[in-house]
Design a protein around this motif. Sequence first.
Motif, PDB file in Angstrom:
ATOM      1  N   HIS A 240      -5.247   6.991  -2.354  1.00 44.29           N
ATOM      2  CA  HIS A 240      -5.915   7.029  -1.052  1.00 44.29           C
ATOM      3  C   HIS A 240      -6.642   8.358  -0.917  1.00 44.29           C
ATOM      4  O   HIS A 240      -6.037   9.427  -1.041  1.00 44.29           O
ATOM      5  N   THR A 241      -7.953   8.300  -0.667  1.00 44.41           N
ATOM      6  CA  THR A 241      -8.771   9.504  -0.539  1.00 44.41           C
ATOM      7  C   THR A 241      -9.297   9.616   0.878  1.00 44.41           C
ATOM      8  O   THR A 241      -9.864   8.670   1.422  1.00 44.41           O
ATOM      9  N   SER A 242      -9.101  10.780   1.473  1.00 40.55           N
ATOM     10  CA  SER A 242      -9.604  11.066   2.815  1.00 40.55           C
ATOM     11  C   SER A 242     -10.204  12.472   2.792  1.00 40.55           C
ATOM     12  O   SER A 242      -9.483  13.468   2.690  1.00 40.55           O
ATOM     13  N   GLY A 243     -11.538  12.551   2.861  1.00 43.41           N
ATOM     14  CA  GLY A 243     -12.197  13.849   2.742  1.00 43.41           C
ATOM     15  C   GLY A 243     -11.993  14.412   1.352  1.00 43.41           C
ATOM     16  O   GLY A 243     -12.303  13.766   0.350  1.00 43.41           O
ATOM     17  N   ASN A 244     -11.439  15.620   1.283  1.00 39.73           N
ATOM     18  CA  ASN A 244     -11.160  16.256  -0.008  1.00 39.73           C
ATOM     19  C   ASN A 244      -9.720  16.043  -0.466  1.00 39.73           C
ATOM     20  O   ASN A 244      -9.310  16.578  -1.494  1.00 39.73           O
ATOM     21  N   ASP A 245      -8.968  15.278   0.304  1.00 40.10           N
ATOM     22  CA  ASP A 245      -7.548  15.082   0.000  1.00 40.10           C
ATOM     23  C   ASP A 245      -7.331  13.710  -0.637  1.00 40.10           C
ATOM     24  O   ASP A 245      -7.817  12.696  -0.142  1.00 40.10           O
ATOM     25  N   SER A 246      -6.595  13.687  -1.744  1.00 37.89           N
ATOM     26  CA  SER A 246      -6.252  12.437  -2.423  1.00 37.89           C
ATOM     27  C   SER A 246      -4.746  12.333  -2.520  1.00 37.89           C
ATOM     28  O   SER A 246      -4.069  13.288  -2.923  1.00 37.89           O
ATOM     29  N   ARG A 247      -4.212  11.183  -2.164  1.00 36.54           N
ATOM     30  CA  ARG A 247      -2.786  10.940  -2.212  1.00 36.54           C
ATOM     31  C   ARG A 247      -2.500   9.756  -3.115  1.00 36.54           C
ATOM     32  O   ARG A 247      -3.171   8.728  -3.046  1.00 36.54           O
ATOM     33  N   VAL A 248      -1.499   9.902  -3.972  1.00 26.83           N
ATOM     34  CA  VAL A 248      -1.072   8.815  -4.850  1.00 26.83           C
ATOM     35  C   VAL A 248       0.048   8.058  -4.155  1.00 26.83           C
ATOM     36  O   VAL A 248       1.071   8.634  -3.785  1.00 26.83           O
ATOM     37  N   MET A 249      -0.155   6.757  -3.961  1.00 24.57           N
ATOM     38  CA  MET A 249       0.791   5.941  -3.213  1.00 24.57           C
ATOM     39  C   MET A 249       1.420   4.891  -4.135  1.00 24.57           C
ATOM     40  O   MET A 249       0.774   4.374  -5.054  1.00 24.57           O
ATOM     41  N   LEU A 250       2.680   4.599  -3.870  1.00 26.46           N
ATOM     42  CA  LEU A 250       3.418   3.583  -4.616  1.00 26.46           C
ATOM     43  C   LEU A 250       3.970   2.552  -3.640  1.00 26.46           C
ATOM     44  O   LEU A 250       4.598   2.903  -2.642  1.00 26.46           O
ATOM     45  N   CYS A 251       3.733   1.288  -3.938  1.00 25.01           N
ATOM     46  CA  CYS A 251       4.247   0.192  -3.125  1.00 25.01           C
ATOM     47  C   CYS A 251       5.290  -0.555  -3.948  1.00 25.01           C
ATOM     48  O   CYS A 251       5.017  -0.952  -5.089  1.00 25.01           O
ATOM     49  N   SER A 252       6.477  -0.749  -3.410  1.00 27.36           N
ATOM     50  CA  SER A 252       7.561  -1.415  -4.129  1.00 27.36           C
ATOM     51  C   SER A 252       8.094  -2.585  -3.320  1.00 27.36           C
ATOM     52  O   SER A 252       8.081  -2.569  -2.092  1.00 27.36           O
TER      53      SER A 252
ATOM     54  N   VAL B 286      10.634 -10.829  -3.448  1.00 28.12           N
ATOM     55  CA  VAL B 286       9.173 -10.734  -3.429  1.00 28.12           C
ATOM     56  C   VAL B 286       8.681 -10.821  -4.879  1.00 28.12           C
ATOM     57  O   VAL B 286       8.834  -9.882  -5.649  1.00 28.12           O
ATOM     58  N   ASN B 287       8.093 -11.963  -5.234  1.00 22.55           N
ATOM     59  CA  ASN B 287       7.672 -12.198  -6.617  1.00 22.55           C
ATOM     60  C   ASN B 287       6.262 -11.726  -6.926  1.00 22.55           C
ATOM     61  O   ASN B 287       5.916 -11.521  -8.090  1.00 22.55           O
ATOM     62  N   SER B 288       5.432 -11.605  -5.905  1.00 22.62           N
ATOM     63  CA  SER B 288       4.040 -11.210  -6.130  1.00 22.62           C
ATOM     64  C   SER B 288       3.627 -10.199  -5.074  1.00 22.62           C
ATOM     65  O   SER B 288       4.011 -10.307  -3.902  1.00 22.62           O
ATOM     66  N   LEU B 289       2.824  -9.211  -5.498  1.00 16.98           N
ATOM     67  CA  LEU B 289       2.436  -8.115  -4.619  1.00 16.98           C
ATOM     68  C   LEU B 289       1.043  -7.638  -5.001  1.00 16.98           C
ATOM     69  O   LEU B 289       0.740  -7.479  -6.181  1.00 16.98           O
ATOM     70  N   CYS B 290       0.192  -7.441  -4.000  1.00 20.75           N
ATOM     71  CA  CYS B 290      -1.167  -6.986  -4.248  1.00 20.75           C
ATOM     72  C   CYS B 290      -1.597  -6.065  -3.107  1.00 20.75           C
ATOM     73  O   CYS B 290      -1.359  -6.376  -1.938  1.00 20.75           O
ATOM     74  N   VAL B 291      -2.224  -4.935  -3.453  1.00 18.25           N
ATOM     75  CA  VAL B 291      -2.708  -3.973  -2.466  1.00 18.25           C
ATOM     76  C   VAL B 291      -4.191  -3.725  -2.720  1.00 18.25           C
ATOM     77  O   VAL B 291      -4.586  -3.462  -3.859  1.00 18.25           O
ATOM     78  N   GLN B 292      -5.001  -3.809  -1.659  1.00 20.92           N
ATOM     79  CA  GLN B 292      -6.437  -3.597  -1.831  1.00 20.92           C
ATOM     80  C   GLN B 292      -7.025  -2.984  -0.571  1.00 20.92           C
ATOM     81  O   GLN B 292      -6.660  -3.336   0.551  1.00 20.92           O
ATOM     82  N   MET B 293      -7.983  -2.070  -0.783  1.00 22.41           N
ATOM     83  CA  MET B 293      -8.669  -1.415   0.332  1.00 22.41           C
ATOM     84  C   MET B 293      -9.805  -2.304   0.825  1.00 22.41           C
ATOM     85  O   MET B 293     -10.534  -2.904   0.035  1.00 22.41           O
ATOM     86  N   THR B 294      -9.968  -2.378   2.137  1.00 24.33           N
ATOM     87  CA  THR B 294     -11.037  -3.185   2.726  1.00 24.33           C
ATOM     88  C   THR B 294     -12.299  -2.341   2.894  1.00 24.33           C
ATOM     89  O   THR B 294     -12.301  -1.127   2.683  1.00 24.33           O
ATOM     90  N   MET B 295     -13.379  -2.999   3.314  1.00 22.80           N
ATOM     91  CA  MET B 295     -14.655  -2.312   3.481  1.00 22.80           C
ATOM     92  C   MET B 295     -14.585  -1.234   4.565  1.00 22.80           C
ATOM     93  O   MET B 295     -15.292  -0.231   4.504  1.00 22.80           O
ATOM     94  N   ASP B 296     -13.731  -1.415   5.570  1.00 25.57           N
ATOM     95  CA  ASP B 296     -13.636  -0.445   6.664  1.00 25.57           C
ATOM     96  C   ASP B 296     -12.508   0.560   6.483  1.00 25.57           C
ATOM     97  O   ASP B 296     -12.107   1.235   7.436  1.00 25.57           O
ATOM     98  N   GLY B 297     -11.971   0.659   5.272  1.00 25.77           N
ATOM     99  CA  GLY B 297     -10.995   1.701   4.966  1.00 25.77           C
ATOM    100  C   GLY B 297      -9.549   1.345   5.245  1.00 25.77           C
ATOM    101  O   GLY B 297      -8.663   2.192   5.079  1.00 25.77           O
ATOM    102  N   GLN B 298      -9.279   0.133   5.670  1.00 31.43           N
ATOM    103  CA  GLN B 298      -7.899  -0.299   5.842  1.00 31.43           C
ATOM    104  C   GLN B 298      -7.335  -0.790   4.513  1.00 31.43           C
ATOM    105  O   GLN B 298      -8.063  -0.934   3.540  1.00 31.43           O
ATOM    106  N   TYR B 299      -6.025  -1.044   4.489  1.00 23.42           N
ATOM    107  CA  TYR B 299      -5.388  -1.557   3.274  1.00 23.42           C
ATOM    108  C   TYR B 299      -4.733  -2.899   3.565  1.00 23.42           C
ATOM    109  O   TYR B 299      -4.000  -3.043   4.540  1.00 23.42           O
ATOM    110  N   LEU B 300      -5.027  -3.856   2.705  1.00 21.83           N
ATOM    111  CA  LEU B 300      -4.372  -5.155   2.761  1.00 21.83           C
ATOM    112  C   LEU B 300      -3.197  -5.142   1.792  1.00 21.83           C
ATOM    113  O   LEU B 300      -3.364  -4.831   0.612  1.00 21.83           O
TER     114      LEU B 300
END
Length: 220
Positions: free
Chosen positions: A29-41, A90-104
């Motif tokens: 996830h990038t916001s301005g000059n800051d980048s964060r590494v995220m993990l979803c489990s 939970v057998n299947s998991l998917c994370v994706q950024m939307t056009m307006d900066g939200q996360y699905l």
Amino acid sequence: MSERSRQMILVAESFYHQRCVLKVETFVHTSGNDSRVMLCSAATDGRIALWDITATVSRADRQLEKGHTDCPLPDLGPLCFTVSAHQSGVNSLCVQMTMDGQYLVASGGDDNSISVCWLTLDHTSQEDPRGAVQLLRSVSVNSAHAAHVTGLRILGDDLLVSVSVDQRLSLWSLGENRLRHVATRFCHVADVSEMDCWTHDKGHLCVICGQGLEIVKWEQ
């Protein structure tokens, strides 16, 4: 893991779920000059958790550079968000950024259901990691399939595809507060275990695996 030094070191661990962890997804996830590494489990308790592992990744880089392989193991990192998405695994998991900066965050489970959450991430304040993630809304379909949902991919801001042990590949339309069924195709692959998708010639290709392989194309 360092290919140059041919070393693999364990840098963090967590037993938060207290259950078998079935799926993990990482993203930056990038916001301005800051980048964060995220993990979803996601685990067999039906819960999905979101972690900020930025410090863990940085610490791993330093340890590999210095050749330290016997450092004490800290926890994985701050737990930013958790939600009970399914009644069981939970057998299947998917994370994706939307056009307006939200996360699905979309998931499929042993309970035959599909769940989708819309999240926003804000890391301007590091004091409360849980305050960095906000749940905007969520939708679910309780009987999306007749058996375990074992594969799921987000094809766009308003489109999702799922596959199940029931040998059906289904296309779903994502709306503001709903998940609407669009179409279903029978698959010849038995014991479907996973699926992957990519865009091709104004459409989408889905490869389904289990006892064999099958490729299906959705045309827009």
